[in-house]
Scaffold this active site. Structure first.
Site, short mmCIF file in Angstrom:
data_model
loop_
_atom_site.label_atom_id
_atom_site.label_comp_id
_atom_site.label_asym_id
_atom_site.label_seq_id
_atom_site.Cartn_x
_atom_site.Cartn_y
_atom_site.Cartn_z
N LYS A 66 35.01 44.89 35.88
CA LYS A 66 34.15 45.73 36.72
C LYS A 66 33.50 46.87 35.95
O LYS A 66 32.39 47.30 36.27
CB LYS A 66 34.95 46.29 37.90
CG LYS A 66 35.39 45.23 38.90
CD LYS A 66 36.17 45.85 40.04
CE LYS A 66 36.67 44.79 41.01
NZ LYS A 66 35.58 44.10 41.70
N ASN A 111 41.25 38.92 47.54
CA ASN A 111 41.17 40.31 47.10
C ASN A 111 40.40 41.14 48.11
O ASN A 111 39.49 40.65 48.79
CB ASN A 111 40.53 40.41 45.71
CG ASN A 111 39.03 40.58 45.76
OD1 ASN A 111 38.52 41.70 45.98
ND2 ASN A 111 38.29 39.49 45.58
N PHE A 115 35.07 47.24 45.32
CA PHE A 115 34.22 47.85 44.28
C PHE A 115 34.91 49.03 43.60
O PHE A 115 34.34 50.10 43.40
CB PHE A 115 32.89 48.33 44.87
CG PHE A 115 31.93 47.25 45.27
CD1 PHE A 115 32.17 45.92 45.00
CD2 PHE A 115 30.76 47.58 45.95
CE1 PHE A 115 31.26 44.93 45.38
CE2 PHE A 115 29.85 46.60 46.34
CZ PHE A 115 30.11 45.28 46.06
N SER A 175 29.63 41.13 49.02
CA SER A 175 31.07 41.35 49.02
C SER A 175 31.54 41.61 50.45
O SER A 175 30.92 42.39 51.17
CB SER A 175 31.45 42.55 48.15
OG SER A 175 32.82 42.87 48.34
N ASN A 177 34.22 43.20 51.14
CA ASN A 177 35.19 44.29 51.05
C ASN A 177 34.58 45.69 51.10
O ASN A 177 35.29 46.68 50.96
CB ASN A 177 36.03 44.13 49.78
CG ASN A 177 36.80 42.83 49.78
OD1 ASN A 177 37.35 42.42 50.80
ND2 ASN A 177 36.83 42.15 48.65
N THR A 178 33.26 45.77 51.28
CA THR A 178 32.59 47.05 51.54
C THR A 178 31.97 46.94 52.92
O THR A 178 31.10 46.09 53.14
CB THR A 178 31.51 47.34 50.49
OG1 THR A 178 32.13 47.50 49.21
CG2 THR A 178 30.73 48.60 50.83
N LYS A 217 23.13 38.07 44.62
CA LYS A 217 24.35 37.30 44.87
C LYS A 217 24.62 37.26 46.37
O LYS A 217 24.68 38.30 47.02
CB LYS A 217 25.54 37.93 44.14
CG LYS A 217 26.80 37.07 44.20
CD LYS A 217 27.86 37.53 43.22
CE LYS A 217 29.02 36.57 43.15
NZ LYS A 217 30.00 36.95 42.12
N ASN A 246 29.54 34.35 46.52
CA ASN A 246 30.63 35.32 46.46
C ASN A 246 31.87 34.72 47.14
O ASN A 246 31.92 33.53 47.44
CB ASN A 246 30.18 36.62 47.14
CG ASN A 246 30.80 37.86 46.52
OD1 ASN A 246 31.99 37.88 46.22
ND2 ASN A 246 30.01 38.89 46.32
#
Length: 343
Positions: A66, A111, A115, A175, A177-178, A217, A246
């Protein structure tokens, strides 16, 4: 390769701790010069994509490095290109731990890192200090505290910072996860975002005096109509490539496994066919207008070949490296190089 012998010890550790130890060993091998002696001898398989000449079609997916802190070590594994990130304008710790879980029976990971990174200034400094001279994709995102109506400001800040060191830039709108990030994939929201990002990219191109390709992406959890809508936007806004895909929020085939119900993005073998469906749909909708980079569930050379057969021009690895180790890179490079020599 030593990885099959080391994997049980690494898998006995928390995934994030094991990740750190593996990278520390890779960095040490690169710094000492040892990595050069064990680097695989690979066939050249050059391909031109996005106006860039890639030495082979196998890349590292974003998420593993990252902060672009391990480029020198990763460069010894045989990749044709590396993509580092996702990086955000300001440092952020990500979500609370534990936030990464192995599902060994499914060759998968879940996961919810969120970020976690040291911010774009540190990222660029790491790239410059690495000595890496290969093809680098810089994957950019928005900070978790930035609302979607101001997300473009974060993308523009990251773009400006990474442009001098990037071979290409990837805009991550997928993503899980945000909170709210995937809302930016809607046709209207994506068009508005890309209008600004492409304009800023074009300004950077004038300053740099060289091309700076732009990729997007996208998620695997999109209906066909939404994928076709994204394709229309990418063509209209002159984006250079699309990365599919993703991680997924679906839990098909893993929900009953230990940790299978954890929140976050699922990657690895269960995403293979799901990402292939997206690639096929994109390939038909785009009809060659821009290339596709295939990622999701590649654990063998045959898997990499299937991604290409679905319509991808390049492939990327991530979770497969956790389960197969560095040997997976060489296997995929050789498998794709062999495709070019087949009658």
């Amino acid at each position: 390769m030593l990885y099959p012998f080391l994997r049980p010890a690494l898998f006995a550790l928390d995934p994030e701790r094991a990740h750190g130890i593996a990278f520390a060993a890779l960095d040490a091998a690169a710094k000492s010069g040892l990595a050069r002696f064990v680097a695989p001898a690979l066939p050249r398989d050059p391909v031109r994509v996005m106006g860039i000449d890639f030495p082979n079609r196998v890349g590292l997916a974003a998420g593993l490095d990252k902060d672009a802190a391990h480029l020198a070590g990763l460069a010894t594994l045989g990749f044709g290109f590396l993509e580092a990130g996702t990086v955000t304008p300001r440092p952020q710790p990500g979500n609370p731990k534990p936030r990464m879980f192995r599902l060994p029976k499914a060759d998968a990971l879940i996961n919810r890192l969120g970020f976690n990174n040291g911010g774009v200034e540190r990222y660029v400094a790491n790239v410059r200090a690495s000595g890496y001279r290969g093809i680098l994709g810089c994957n950019i995102g928005k900070n978790a505290v930035t609302p979607n109506d101001r997300a473009v400001d974060d993308y523009l800040a990251c773009l400006a910072a990474v442009a001098p060191v990037a071979s290409y830039v990837t805009v991550n709108v997928s993503s899980p996860n945000t909170k709210g990030l995937r809302d930016l994939q809607s046709e209207e929201a994506l068009d508005a975002l890309l209008a600004r990002v492409v304009e800023a990219r074009d300004e950077r191109v004038q300053e740099l005096g060289r091309a700076l390709p732009l990729a997007i992406k996208i998620a695997p959890d999109l209906e066909s109509d939404a994928i076709r809508g994204i394709a229309r936007v990418l063509v209209a806004r002159r984006v250079d490539a699309v990365i599919a895909t993703n991680t997924t929020i679906a839990r098909d085939g893993v929900a009953s496994l230990p940790h299978g119900d954890e929140a976050g993005g699922l990657s690895g073998r269960p995403t293979f066919e799901r990402s292939n469906v997206v690639i096929r749909t994109l390939a038909k909708a785009l009809d060659g207008a821009l290339p596709i980079i295939g990622v999701g569930g590649i654990l063998s050379g045959d898997d990499a070949r299937e991604k290409i057969a679905c319509g991808a021009s390049l492939v990327q690895l991530y979770t497969g490296l956790v389960y197969r180790g560095p040997a997976l890179v060489a296997e995929c490079v050789r498998a794709l190089a062999a495709m070019g020599s087949e009658p």
